[in-house]
Design a protein around this motif. Structure first.
Motif, PDB file in Angstrom:
ATOM      1  N   GLY A 108      -5.006   9.169   7.559  1.00  9.47           N
ATOM      2  CA  GLY A 108      -5.632   8.083   8.309  1.00  9.47           C
ATOM      3  C   GLY A 108      -4.917   6.756   8.158  1.00  9.47           C
ATOM      4  N   SER A 109      -3.729   6.753   7.521  1.00 10.39           N
ATOM      5  CA  SER A 109      -3.045   5.479   7.307  1.00 10.39           C
ATOM      6  C   SER A 109      -2.187   5.104   8.514  1.00 10.39           C
ATOM      7  CB  SER A 109      -2.179   5.552   6.048  1.00 10.39           C
ATOM      8  OG  SER A 109      -1.253   6.603   6.157  1.00 10.39           O
ATOM      9  N   GLY A 110      -2.159   5.956   9.516  1.00  9.31           N
ATOM     10  CA  GLY A 110      -1.436   5.589  10.730  1.00  9.31           C
ATOM     11  C   GLY A 110      -0.019   6.111  10.793  1.00  9.31           C
TER      12      GLY A 110
ATOM     13  N   GLU B  31       0.867   7.022  14.438  1.00  7.06           N
ATOM     14  CA  GLU B  31       1.203   5.864  15.253  1.00  7.06           C
ATOM     15  C   GLU B  31       2.674   5.484  15.059  1.00  7.06           C
ATOM     16  OE1 GLU B  31      -0.607   4.514  17.580  1.00  7.06           O
ATOM     17  OE2 GLU B  31       0.981   3.067  18.058  1.00  7.06           O
TER      18      GLU B  31
ATOM     19  N   LEU C 277      -0.223   0.595  19.550  1.00  3.33           N
ATOM     20  CA  LEU C 277      -1.120  -0.238  18.748  1.00  3.33           C
ATOM     21  C   LEU C 277      -0.307  -1.306  18.025  1.00  3.33           C
ATOM     22  CD1 LEU C 277      -3.355   2.546  17.150  1.00  3.33           C
ATOM     23  CD2 LEU C 277      -3.832   1.159  19.172  1.00  3.33           C
TER      24      LEU C 277
ATOM     25  N   VAL D  76      -1.458   7.989   3.019  1.00  6.01           N
ATOM     26  CA  VAL D  76      -2.735   8.697   2.915  1.00  6.01           C
ATOM     27  C   VAL D  76      -3.229   9.095   4.301  1.00  6.01           C
ATOM     28  CG1 VAL D  76      -3.407   7.599   0.761  1.00  6.01           C
ATOM     29  CG2 VAL D  76      -4.026   6.520   2.925  1.00  6.01           C
TER      30      VAL D  76
ATOM     31  N   ASN E  77      -0.197  -2.620  11.369  1.00  6.92           N
ATOM     32  CA  ASN E  77      -0.509  -3.463  10.218  1.00  6.92           C
ATOM     33  C   ASN E  77       0.780  -3.702   9.426  1.00  6.92           C
ATOM     34  OD1 ASN E  77      -0.078  -1.316   8.400  1.00  6.92           O
ATOM     35  ND2 ASN E  77      -2.218  -0.654   8.525  1.00  6.92           N
TER      36      ASN E  77
ATOM     37  N   GLN F 285       2.637  -0.649   8.019  1.00  7.23           N
ATOM     38  CA  GLN F 285       3.192   0.155   9.121  1.00  7.23           C
ATOM     39  C   GLN F 285       4.412  -0.538   9.710  1.00  7.23           C
ATOM     40  OE1 GLN F 285      -0.451   0.359  11.467  1.00  7.23           O
ATOM     41  NE2 GLN F 285      -0.306   2.593  11.514  1.00  7.23           N
TER      42      GLN F 285
HETATM   43  P1  ADP Z   1      -2.387   9.658   9.963  1.00  2.00           P
HETATM   44  O1  ADP Z   1      -1.443  10.291  10.945  1.00  2.00           O
HETATM   45  O2  ADP Z   1      -1.683   8.948   8.851  1.00  2.00           O
HETATM   46  O3  ADP Z   1      -3.478  10.545   9.462  1.00  2.00           O
HETATM   47  P2  ADP Z   1      -3.308   8.267  12.292  1.00  2.00           P
HETATM   48  O4  ADP Z   1      -2.049   7.804  12.915  1.00  2.00           O
HETATM   49  O5  ADP Z   1      -3.979   9.475  12.868  1.00  2.00           O
HETATM   50  O6  ADP Z   1      -3.105   8.477  10.735  1.00  2.00           O
HETATM   51  O7  ADP Z   1      -4.312   7.042  12.287  1.00  2.00           O
HETATM   52  C1  ADP Z   1      -5.676   7.166  11.919  1.00  2.00           C
HETATM   53  C2  ADP Z   1      -6.528   6.366  12.893  1.00  2.00           C
HETATM   54  O8  ADP Z   1      -6.207   4.989  12.805  1.00  2.00           O
HETATM   55  C3  ADP Z   1      -6.302   6.758  14.331  1.00  2.00           C
HETATM   56  O9  ADP Z   1      -7.525   6.740  14.986  1.00  2.00           O
HETATM   57  C4  ADP Z   1      -5.372   5.686  14.858  1.00  2.00           C
HETATM   58  O10 ADP Z   1      -5.549   5.477  16.238  1.00  2.00           O
HETATM   59  C5  ADP Z   1      -5.807   4.479  14.059  1.00  2.00           C
HETATM   60  N1  ADP Z   1      -4.712   3.546  13.857  1.00  2.00           N
HETATM   61  C6  ADP Z   1      -3.482   3.825  13.371  1.00  2.00           C
HETATM   62  N2  ADP Z   1      -2.726   2.721  13.293  1.00  2.00           N
HETATM   63  C7  ADP Z   1      -3.485   1.706  13.750  1.00  2.00           C
HETATM   64  C8  ADP Z   1      -3.275   0.303  13.925  1.00  2.00           C
HETATM   65  N3  ADP Z   1      -2.111  -0.270  13.603  1.00  2.00           N
HETATM   66  N4  ADP Z   1      -4.281  -0.437  14.415  1.00  2.00           N
HETATM   67  C9  ADP Z   1      -5.458   0.145  14.731  1.00  2.00           C
HETATM   68  N5  ADP Z   1      -5.721   1.445  14.593  1.00  2.00           N
HETATM   69  C10 ADP Z   1      -4.763   2.235  14.100  1.00  2.00           C
END
Ligand code: ADP
Ligand code: ZN
Ligand code: ZN
Length: 790
Positions: free
Chosen positions: A284-286, A289, A254, A282, A257, A260
């Motif tokens: 859902g903060s990615g 990823e 991906l 937090v 942001n 990230q």
């Molecule tokens: P965490 O591990 O911090 O809980 P995740 O990596 O599971 O967060 O990300 C939460 C959601 O956001 C997932 O569905 C992921 O695919 C999406 N996501 C993460 N980073 C991005 C990004 N840079 N652009 C778009 N979607 C993203």
């Protein structure tokens, strides 16, 4: 030191070698060697002390016993082809048993007379077990002051503990020959199935493994038929084979942001050095990823990544997410594997064929041929600490391992442990923050709901029930969190106040309805439901409080048209039951989820927009100094389930203590503000992370024995510590639940400003206990860096 003895035959004459050593030398060398094996001597660079002894006369062997020392054996005549070496497994006789041991030392001296040394029965490995695994086992044994033999055995796959050979299982992969490539099904005439098989192989230019072929209904005879016609051939390959794909990624990464990207840049700065980072973001903060992109970089450098996740976090969903991203094998290590699969995974990791290894706590011991990075997800999670036997913390061992290998390590969490936060504050870790969710919604704040003086149904007060109803009507899902399985915490008599209690534990019996019984959650006790109060004979017995079963029943009554799914240990006993329910929920139709902390972590529930916490008070006034930290983490994790996808979420937290300062701080300012305040309290109270602790636990069915031993031990330690201001011995005190499973539990705490001093004191206590005759009647253990005081 005697000269190395190369002459075959003479090697086994221990007396010759011993005669060369002076008695004094012998003793001090043996002492050092044993100490090195399990206590203080560091082994630089993980290199083992094989020195230059080609043909040792004594082998110091670690055996799976709780005894804290090595056992000396004599090499037998029939040694491994490349000679005896540390790290090899051997069969030895021990008492009347035959055990698998691991050679730790090859030397020329023993404290025992030659005639007392038994020979090795047989060697198992010629090539020693991996050095990085052995290094970590030795470190863990020293640090946690646990017997080396037991430590090593606990960290080996079962098959290796049983003495099975360390070799990869192989499978057949079938390919078309050059001749076969020029032939099509039509050319085979009446051999229709062979023709179909030929076409299948045409579709797979990289070949197809035997099991995949038979899964499509073909037989070995048909394969051999093609081989007899020189159209196909098979070769053997390890079960987990490292393909060398042209592209590492199976799907594009991906676009990150800004936050990230900044975190990624820092992480990727130091891929060749020890580089601990706290990835504080937090839910859902990615974070995931970022892990995926770090792993990608590691694979590109032809290195391996090790990812540790909490027990509850290694769901098929998580694995799928990693496997979907990469074309290279992602090997999982978890309790669901068969012993054979676990050995395959271990072997693939140690041989470097598995570029990505993801596992729960014990995976920290997985050997890696080319370690490149370690990731610990949910680093605050208590399941990373083992609570019996070798009481290790996988996060802490991961840090030690990363430093040893000189590789980066990422600790990820939405709610970091106070230890890690303190390390980030002091600059020991880089503090990388992700404050925004990748989706557009900010994380939900906790809203405290005062339950004092309010009526409730199944634990839920009227206002909260109204909000649930409105949420369901809007077409969304609701999660009701209640950290108590069963129907009610206990059964009580309305006439005299009697409550159902366990006869083996200082605990109430939990009332269950499915099936109906009273059960103790601390031992195995089960009782049928009484018809009348055993004290006064009244028949007016009623459930007191609410558990998941009661909440489920109440919600089903209140919302008869909405499905209610209960998720707790009882409802998910059947294999795949949890995944099955969650798949149901992910379809997105309105429903109610009721569950314990099994629901709080890891799972992605995009359609839940309301989270209700039935009672937030359990951790507020507990005696354990970590209770507040852990309940705040749990509340934040539960809250993190709300509003992850397209809708903002709400989190309602019912409490009888809405003016509690800690709870208010958490609700108003969030986890980090509470964590800062808790850190300050810990500093004032001289508790971790500002002090180092070791907890000695004593237990026995005889109350007098445990207290007497703990008391004598405490006096002995205190006498030794009199002039040492930095280290204290506190107690003994009864454990928070003094009687459990019919045994009495007492604790003694060692506390120090210095880790090394704590270790000195604990080693001294262990030594004292090992020698005390009183201690033989009491079970005891020592927990370094205890995570709970229960
Ligand atoms: P965490 O591990 O911090 O809980 P995740 O990596 O599971 O967060 O990300 C939460 C959601 O956001 C997932 O569905 C992921 O695919 C999406 N996501 C993460 N980073 C991005 C990004 N840079 N652009 C778009 N979607 C993203
Ligand atoms: Zn009664
Ligand atoms: Zn009990």
């Amino acid at each position: 030191m005697p000269p190395p003895d190369h002459e075959p035959g003479t090697a086994y004459r221990l007396s010759t070698a011993v005669a060369i050593c002076s008695a004094a030398d012998r003793l001090s060398q043996a002492g050092n060697a044993i100490e090195g094996a399990y206590s203080s001597r560091a082994i630089p660079g993980g290199q083992l002390t094989n020195t230059d002894i080609h043909v040792p006369t004594v082998l110091g062997v670690a055996l799976p016993t709780p005894v804290r020392r090595l056992f000396d054996y004599r090499p037998n005549q029939d040694g491994p082809p490349t000679g005896w070496r540390p790290g090899q497994r051997v069969w030895v006789s021990f008492g009347r048993r035959e055990l698998v041991g691991i050679i730790i030392e090859c030397r020329q001296y023993s404290e025992l007379p030659a005639s007392d040394l038994k020979p090795i029965l047989a060697w198992i490995d010629d090539a020693p077990l991996p050095a990085d695994w052995l290094w970590l086992g030795r470190f863990a044994s020293r640090y946690y002051q646990h017997a080396l033999g037991d430590t090593l055995h606990q960290s080996l796959p079962a098959r290796l503990r049983q003495g099975r050979p360390l070799a990869a299982r192989t499978q057949e992969r079938w390919h078309l020959t050059d001749k076969g490539k020029g032939v099509r099904a039509a050319d085979l005439g009446r051999a229709k199935r062979q023709g179909a098989l030929l076409e299948l192989l045409h579709q797979h230019p990289r070949g197809l493994v035997h099991s995949a072929i038979t899964a499509q209904g073909f037989t070995r005879e048909q394969l051999e038929g093609l081989r007899d016609k020189c159209l196909a051939y098979a070769h053997a390959e390890p079960v987990i084979e490292a393909p060398r794909p042209q592209h590492i990624l199976a799907e594009p990464a991906l676009t990150l942001n800004q936050e990230q990207a900044a975190a990624r840049a820092i992480l990727h700065e130091g891929l060749d050095s020890f580089h601990p980072c706290l990835l504080h973001g937090v839910t859902g903060s990615g974070k995931t990823e970022i892990y995926l992109q770090l792993i990608e970089a590691v694979i590109k450098r032809d290195r391996q990544a090790l990812i540790l996740v909490p027990e509850i976090g290694l769901t098929p969903q998580t694995l799928t997410r990693f496997r979907r991203r990469f074309q290279v094998p992602v090997v999982a290590m978890h309790s669901g594997l068969t012993d054979t699969e676990r050995l395959d995974a271990w072997f693939a990791a140690m041989s470097g064929r598995a570029p990505v290894v993801i596992g729960t706590r014990s995976a920290v011991f997985t050997p890696l041929a080319r370690p490149g990075a370690i990731i610990v997800d949910e680093e605050h999670d208590t399941s990373l600490k083992q609570q019996d036997g070798l009481r290790y913390h996988a996060r802490d061992l991961a840090l030690v391992r990363a430093r040893h290998h000189g590789i980066p390590i990422v600790l990820g969490s939405a709610t970091p442990s106070l230890e890690s936060l303190a390390n980030a504050r002091s600059g020991h870790y880089r503090h990388l923050r992700l404050t925004q969710r990748a989706s557009r919604h900010a994380p939900a704040r906790l809203e405290l709901v005062d339950m004092r003086g309010r009526t409730n149904r199944g634990g839920l007060i009227p206002g909260v029930i109204d909000t649930i109803e409105a949420t369901l009507r809007a077409g969304h899902q609701v999660l009701v969190f209640i950290n108590r399985r069963g129907f009610a915490p206990t059964l009580a008599c309305q006439s005299c106040g009697w409550m159902a209690e366990c006869s083996h534990c200082d605990a109430r019996l939990t009332l269950h309805r499915q099936p109906p019984l009273l059960a103790c959650h601390h031992c195995e006790a089960r009782h049928s439901l009484p018809d009348a109060c055993p004290d006064c004979g009244s028949a007016d017995l009623r459930p007191l409080g609410a558990g998941t079963e009661r909440a489920e029943e109440t919600l089903a009554d209140l919302f008869p048209d909405t499905p209610v799914h209960r998720i707790d240990r009882d409802s998910t006993r059947r294999k795949d039951a949890l995944e099955h329910t969650l798949n149901e929920v992910r379809r997105g139709t309105p429903c109610l989820l009721v569950g314990t902390q099994m629901l709080a972590k890891g799972h992605h529930l995009p359609h839940v927009t309301l989270v209700v916490v039935v009672n937030a008070d359990a951790g507020l006034y507990a005696s354990d100094f970590r209770a507040l930290e852990h309940s705040a983490q749990l509340l934040e994790q539960v809250a993190g389930r709300a509003g992850r996808a397209h809708h903002p979420g709400r989190v309602l937290v019912q409490t009888l203590h809405s003016d509690d300062p800690h709870l208010s701080l958490l609700a108003e300012k969030g986890y980090e503000a509470l964590a800062d305040s808790l850190l300050e309290e810990r500093r004032v109270a001289a508790l971790p992370p500002y002090r180092y602790l070791a907890l000695a636990r004593f237990e026995s069915p005889r109350e007098g024995d445990v207290m007497a031993l703990a008391d004598t031990a405490a006096q002995a330690v205190k006498a030794r510590l009199t002039d040492q201001a930095h280290t204290q011995c506190l107690g003994p005190v009864p454990a928070p639940m003094e009687r459990r499973q019919g045994r009495y539990h007492v604790q003694l705490m060692l506390s120090s400003t210095h880790r090394s001093k704590l270790h000195e004191a604990s080693a001294w206590l262990i030594d004292w206990l090992d020698r005390s005759s009183q201690a033989r009647r009491v079970r005891w253990s020592l927990d370094i860096d205890p995570q709970t005081l229960s």
